[in-house]
Write a protein that holds these residues in place. Structure first.
Motif, short mmCIF file in Angstrom:
data_model
loop_
_atom_site.label_atom_id
_atom_site.label_comp_id
_atom_site.label_asym_id
_atom_site.label_seq_id
_atom_site.Cartn_x
_atom_site.Cartn_y
_atom_site.Cartn_z
N UNK A 16 0.86 -1.18 0.00
CA UNK A 16 0.00 0.00 0.00
C UNK A 16 0.89 1.23 0.00
N UNK A 17 0.29 2.41 -0.21
CA UNK A 17 1.03 3.67 -0.20
C UNK A 17 0.58 4.52 0.98
N UNK A 18 1.52 5.24 1.56
CA UNK A 18 1.19 6.15 2.65
C UNK A 18 0.50 7.39 2.09
N UNK A 19 -0.41 7.96 2.87
CA UNK A 19 -1.16 9.12 2.40
C UNK A 19 -0.41 10.42 2.73
N UNK A 20 -1.09 11.55 2.56
CA UNK A 20 -0.44 12.84 2.74
C UNK A 20 0.07 13.04 4.16
N UNK A 21 -0.54 12.35 5.14
CA UNK A 21 -0.09 12.46 6.52
C UNK A 21 0.86 11.33 6.90
N UNK A 22 1.29 10.57 5.88
CA UNK A 22 2.20 9.47 6.14
C UNK A 22 1.52 8.22 6.66
N UNK A 23 0.20 8.23 6.76
CA UNK A 23 -0.50 7.08 7.33
C UNK A 23 -0.71 5.99 6.28
N UNK A 24 -0.73 4.75 6.77
CA UNK A 24 -0.98 3.61 5.89
C UNK A 24 -1.86 2.61 6.62
N UNK A 25 -2.53 1.78 5.84
CA UNK A 25 -3.37 0.71 6.38
C UNK A 25 -3.23 -0.51 5.47
N UNK A 26 -2.78 -1.63 6.02
CA UNK A 26 -2.63 -2.87 5.26
C UNK A 26 -3.66 -3.86 5.77
N UNK A 27 -4.75 -4.09 5.03
CA UNK A 27 -5.80 -5.02 5.48
C UNK A 27 -5.58 -6.42 4.90
N UNK A 28 -6.47 -7.32 5.31
CA UNK A 28 -6.52 -8.65 4.71
C UNK A 28 -5.32 -9.52 5.01
N UNK A 29 -4.71 -9.35 6.19
CA UNK A 29 -3.52 -10.13 6.52
C UNK A 29 -3.91 -11.42 7.23
N UNK A 30 -3.27 -12.52 6.88
CA UNK A 30 -3.47 -13.73 7.68
C UNK A 30 -2.77 -13.58 9.03
N UNK A 31 -3.18 -14.34 10.03
CA UNK A 31 -2.50 -14.25 11.32
C UNK A 31 -1.01 -14.54 11.16
N UNK A 32 -0.20 -13.87 11.93
CA UNK A 32 1.22 -14.11 11.84
C UNK A 32 2.04 -12.98 12.41
N UNK A 33 3.33 -13.06 12.20
CA UNK A 33 4.28 -12.05 12.68
C UNK A 33 4.75 -11.22 11.50
N UNK A 34 4.75 -9.91 11.66
CA UNK A 34 5.06 -8.99 10.58
C UNK A 34 6.07 -7.94 11.05
N UNK A 35 6.81 -7.42 10.07
CA UNK A 35 7.72 -6.32 10.34
C UNK A 35 7.66 -5.39 9.14
N UNK A 36 6.77 -4.40 9.15
CA UNK A 36 6.54 -3.57 7.97
C UNK A 36 7.79 -2.81 7.53
N UNK A 37 7.93 -2.68 6.22
CA UNK A 37 9.02 -1.92 5.61
C UNK A 37 8.44 -0.89 4.65
N UNK A 38 9.20 0.15 4.40
CA UNK A 38 8.75 1.21 3.50
C UNK A 38 9.92 1.67 2.64
N UNK A 39 9.60 2.00 1.39
CA UNK A 39 10.59 2.56 0.47
C UNK A 39 9.97 3.75 -0.25
#
Length: 1006
Positions: free
Chosen positions: A287-310
């Motif tokens: 997904x892309x961050x919005x004008x305020x830098x916010x992001x939302x990643x839906x539809x994830x299966x249960x698990x462990x995550x470590x978000x990254x951004x470029x």
């Protein structure tokens, strides 16, 4: 089955690693995405680089376009009602079904015409399906022949026509949530064995969760998406039993992307969930961050995550991983962006052939991961957020030949522009795939050079599909000798054809596939009730057949086509273990004998015990409170498991839920797992918020309690002697006494790291960074919070050696040498650590980690080589360079397709492929009346030599090739007790029949 499993372990351990590499290839070729669970490319410079403008430029909303065309059958008649879909696709390969994202679809009218409107400018894959037809995907006209099209802003593309051929089979199934309730309106995409080459059949589930679509006969994969759920998938056979797709409520990660130091929001950054561990199926798009830098990643299966951004000029990663339960939301995850560079270039066809518009470029960094991108229509490739370091390059261009190697890209603080990577148009090879009666066969065709050293790492070689006339074209071949292979659903794979391609005048070749015979039958229980969904396995006692298992239908029937004439063993499996016959006491191989004749059907009836058993239980935490969000599964244990002296089978990975569909505990933590056959099971429970429990040797009909204890945490720092801590590093945690593995990357943490949710136990820690590697150990009590663990990096060193033949010491040229760490698992990709031996068999690896390594040796042409691949343990010492001396490869003692002989014993299987070379070869089974028993071999004996060759310690890897012999071969074993025993391999014993521990064979239908 225990004997067969142990016997196969040594033979398959090394080859399994090669297969894993192939799987990795298909994963990284996915539509231009960075790996969801891979670490970000590391840096070798400190994070004190000068500040940059990290904010992405605002862009106006795109002008939408459309795609229109006509769907017709092979005769040109319109296919009314055909569903045509457009899926945004990177288009790098089209090799995997996961190249296709969720589509936008429209039906064709009575005249076959369709229009798909409101499409953003992007690269689109177009495919169509209809009842009574095989699915098809759009391919652009020559000379491009691309399997997608690039839609510009506001463009109205017309004449995007598709042809659907009558045929195929209907696939039915159900979509349900993890509690068993139906999911209505789920979008289901069904892919045949040709993957994205073929497109997909698209449908939606009805109010009862049921769906139906038509696809190619044979293997199929169904993917389902629905609002509020994580993607689900299921594979099967078409025709076959209904596909049951289970979906979990989707979890969500919310947060902000900000500039490190200032905290200013970063808009337009590409954010990925960075999956560190995965418990459910599904593919999650960035997904892309919005004008305020916010992001939302839906539809994830249960698990462990470590978000990254470029983003342009920046790269970031969350400091800590996030564990999500079912339907859980993690909010306020902050990703701090640090300065990083851009790398841009283009792929050109040399000489003077213009840009490559269909392909990909991937950057690899030593020991840490990879960064792929697909090419634009002008052949351009651009990478954002690349940190300093040396990156290897892999280039793929559809229908073109890549160079064997490309110069590394040295990334510093400045952006890099104007790189050029060339590919060659290569040569073409044309031919036909036909059967013995010269009738066309639809098949996948693949060519690879016999000298693998001429290919860049992970290059798959040309892949094509024969059409309805059996014709195919393979493009982009390098001059030289190639092996051409074909695969079809219902024919015997032909012997590979060796072709030398010198120029475009290469003659057409013909691959002749024999339809062979077939096996038909039923699977029923002892009450003669049909058993649906059983895996029916056919194992050759003579060479000539292979393929995936076939599943029994709702009425218990099954058909296996394309079987070579010969003698076979056939049996039914459920939950990864053979199904027993009524009254079977255990022991012996399962199955019944069946003889297949050319052009005829062999009929069998497999009668198995009732599958009506249940295991009840409850999952609680360490305070005996119920756990209502745990997944529970069972794994069937081999016969005799848990009895005194019985060898322990290799344990499943800790995050594996086993072969049976998992169930979710209810609010009281209770569960019921049914449809089980008689025997004992390992019951596993795993809470999505962290923690797991397992109880072994649970008999059917029992009630069991699983207690998920409080987990602990280990934290510390990675340091570099005399230097700043690394910007990028990876920590791996491996259980020493119980199966456990976790791999997690860290970015810009000043060397700090934390590994949470660890059960009590003893662990090996491994740190990997561009600056070096480090290892350590820690013992963790239940719930303990251990801190202050320091891992000090030791610099990488050089490694050299020589590969020679075991039999005569002759040097072996053209052997590819891959290096893996033995400690902490196989994290680094072999792409970064590989070398090909020279004419004298010598090799030299520049930067390998110190400590225990495993070197995988692969001959230049594994299929025709007289030598087996080998996995050899070595120890890399401190210092500038380690010389491992001579490494031995054993000659094969049997032909490639020759059936193995039976020596009548089994050794204790290794717990992992890395373990195969180091453990003593202890005999755990001696079959009565077999060659080993007649020679005096005993359970508990330890084999120290085979035919005079030492197989102890680091030479233990030689046992596999030395013991794979044809029937009639004499083998002499040296034992640790000082004795020597001579065995003569016998023909593989026939499968047992009724009364001998096998599955009952009953007369088949007339």
């Amino acid at each position: 089955m225990k004997r067969a499993e142990a016997r196969r372990w040594l033979a398959l351990a090394v080859l399994g690693l090669a297969a894993a590499g192939i799987l990795g290839l298909f994963l990284w070729l996915r539509a231009g995405e960075a790996p969801a669970d891979g670490p970000a490319p590391p840096a070798s410079a400190a994070s004190t680089r000068g500040a940059r403008c990290l904010r992405a430029r605002d862009a106006p909303p795109p002008t939408l376009g459309s795609i229109a065309g006509r769907v017709a059958d092979a005769a040109g008649s319109p296919v009314a009602g055909a569903l045509v879909c457009a899926s945004a696709s990177g288009g790098a390969s089209g090799l995997t079904p996961f190249d296709l994202g969720e589509p936008t679809c429209a039906p064709a009218g009575e005249d076959g015409r369709y229009q798909i409107a409101d499409l953003s400018p992007a690269r689109w894959t177009i495919f169509a399906s209809a009842p009574g037809h095989r699915p098809a995907s759009y391919t652009s006209p020559a000379p491009d022949r691309a399997r997608w099209l690039d839609l510009r802003q506001g463009e109205a593309r017309t004449s995007v026509d598709l042809t659907l051929v009558r045929g195929g089979v209907e696939v039915r199934g159900h979509v349900k949530d993890v509690s068993g309730g139906p999911i209505a309106g789920a979008l289901v995409m069904i892919h045949g064995f040709l993957g994205s080459h073929q497109g997909a059949a698209v449908t939606r589930s009805d109010a009862e969760g049921s769906f139906s679509a038509w696809t190619e006969e044979g293997y199929c994969l169904a993917r389902a998406t629905a609002d509020g759920y994580a993607e689900g998938s299921q594979h099967g056979m078409a025709p076959g039993p209904p596909l049951e797709i289970s979906m979990t409520p989707g979890s969500v990660i919310e947060g902000r992307v900000v500039e490190a130091g200032s905290g200013a929001p970063i808009a337009g950054a590409t954010v990925r969930p960075g999956m560190a561990q995965r418990w459910g199926p599904g593919e999650v798009k960035p997904v892309s961050s919005d004008a305020e830098g916010r992001f939302r990643i839906p539809g994830l299966p249960p698990g462990r995550y470590k978000p990254t951004a470029r983003a342009a000029g920046g790269h970031g990663q969350a400091r800590a991983s996030v564990v999500l339960g079912i339907g859980q939301t993690a909010s306020e995850v902050v990703i701090e962006m640090h300065p990083a560079s851009s790398v841009a270039g283009r792929v050109e066809v040399a000489p003077g052939g213009g840009p490559c518009a269909s392909g990909s470029v991937t950057l690899f960094h030593e020991g840490s991961g990879w960064l792929p991108t697909v090419l634009g229509a002008d052949g351009s490739a651009r990478f954002e957020g690349v940190l300093p370091g040396s990156y290897q390059v892999v280039v793929l261009c559809q229908d073109h030949a890549s160079e064997p190697a490309y110069p590394a890209v040295e990334v510093g603080e400045a952006d890099i522009e104007g790189l050029v990577w060339t590919v060659r148009a290569g040569l073409s090879l044309r031919g036909r795939v036909v059967d013995r009666e010269d009738k066309p066969v639809r098949a996948m065709v693949h060519a690879s050079p016999t000298d693998m050293g001429r290919m860049q790492p992970m290059q798959p070689g040309p892949v094509g599909q024969s059409d309805d006339d059996g014709r195919f074209v393979l493009r982009g071949l390098l001059p030289g000798k190639h092996r051409v292979m074909a695969h079809s659903n219902d024919h015997i794979p032909p012997e590979p054809v060796m072709v030398e391609v010198v120029d475009e005048r290469a003659p057409e070749i013909t691959l002749v596939m024999d339809s062979g015979g077939r096996v038909e039958g039923t699977v029923t229980d002892e009450d003669r009730r049909p058993v649906a969904g059983a895996d029916v396995m056919l194992s050759a006692q003579q060479p000539g057949w292979g393929g995936p298992p076939r599943k029994s239908l709702a009425d218990g029937t099954f058909v296996i086509k394309g079987v070579a004439p010969g003698a076979y063993r056939i049996w039914a499996m459920q939950g990864g273990m053979p199904m027993r016959a009524p009254g079977q006491a255990g022991g012996g191989d399962p199955g019944v004998a069946v003889t297949v004749k050319a052009g005829a059907a062999a009929r069998v009836s497999l009668v198995v015990e009732r599958q009506n058993g249940e295991i009840h239980g409850r999952v609680v935490d360490g305070s005996s409170r119920p756990v209502a969000d745990a997944f529970v599964n069972v794994q069937r244990e081999p016969e005799g498991a848990g009895e005194p002296g019985a060898p322990a089978p290799p344990p499943p990975p800790p995050e594996s839920m086993g072969p049976y569909a998992p169930v979710l505990t209810d609010p009281d933590g209770e569960f019921v797992i049914g449809n089980l056959g008689r025997g004992t099971y390992t019951v596993q429970a795993q809470r999505r918020g962290g923690g797991r429990a397992a109880v072994e040797h649970v008999e059917v009909g029992r009630t069991v309690t699983l207690t998920i204890q409080e987990t602990g945490t280990v934290s510390g720092a990675v340091s570099s002697p005399g230097g700043a801590p690394p910007d990028q590093f990876t920590i791996r945690v491996t259980g020493r006494e119980a199966p456990f593995f976790r791999n997690e990357s860290f970015s810009f943490t000043d060397g700090a790291w934390t590994m949470s949710d660890l059960p009590a136990g003893r662990y090996e820690l491994a740190a990997d960074a561009p600056e070096g590697t480090a290892t350590g150990e820690v013992t963790l009590a239940q719930g303990e919070q251990r801190s202050g663990v320091v891992l000090t990096l030791a610099g990488r060193v050089a490694l050299r050696g020589q590969v020679v033949s075991l039999e005569d010491g002759a040097p072996m040229a053209g052997v590819t040498v891959h290096a893996y760490p033995r400690a902490g698992g196989m994290a680094p990709s072999p792409v970064q650590q590989h070398e090909v031996t020279d004419g004298a068999g010598h090799f030299h690896l520049d930067r390998v980690p110190r400590g225990p390594l495993a070197l995988m040796l692969m001959p230049a042409d594994p299929m025709s080589s007289a030598f087996d691949a080998a996995m050899i343990p070595v120890d890399v010492q401190p210092g500038a360079e380690t010389d491992v001396g001579r490494l031995f490869m054993a000659k094969r003692r049997m032909k490639h397709d020759e059936p193995p002989g039976d020596l009548g014993f089994a050794v204790e299987p290794p717990r992992s492929p890395m373990d195969v070379a180091m453990r003593p070869h202890k005999v755990v089974e001696v079959r009565r009346d077999g060659p080993a028993a007649a020679a005096g071999l005993q359970v508990g004996d330890v084999i120290v030599s085979v035919d005079g060759h030492d197989v102890t310690g680091k030479l233990g890897y030689l046992v596999g090739p030395l013991l794979r012999v044809p029937a009639g071969t004499r083998v002499t074993l040296g034992l640790s007790r000082g004795a020597r025993v001579a065995l003569v391999a016998a023909a593989m014993p026939p499968p047992p029949g009724v009364g001998q521990g096998g599955i009952e064979a009953a007369p088949g239908p007339p």
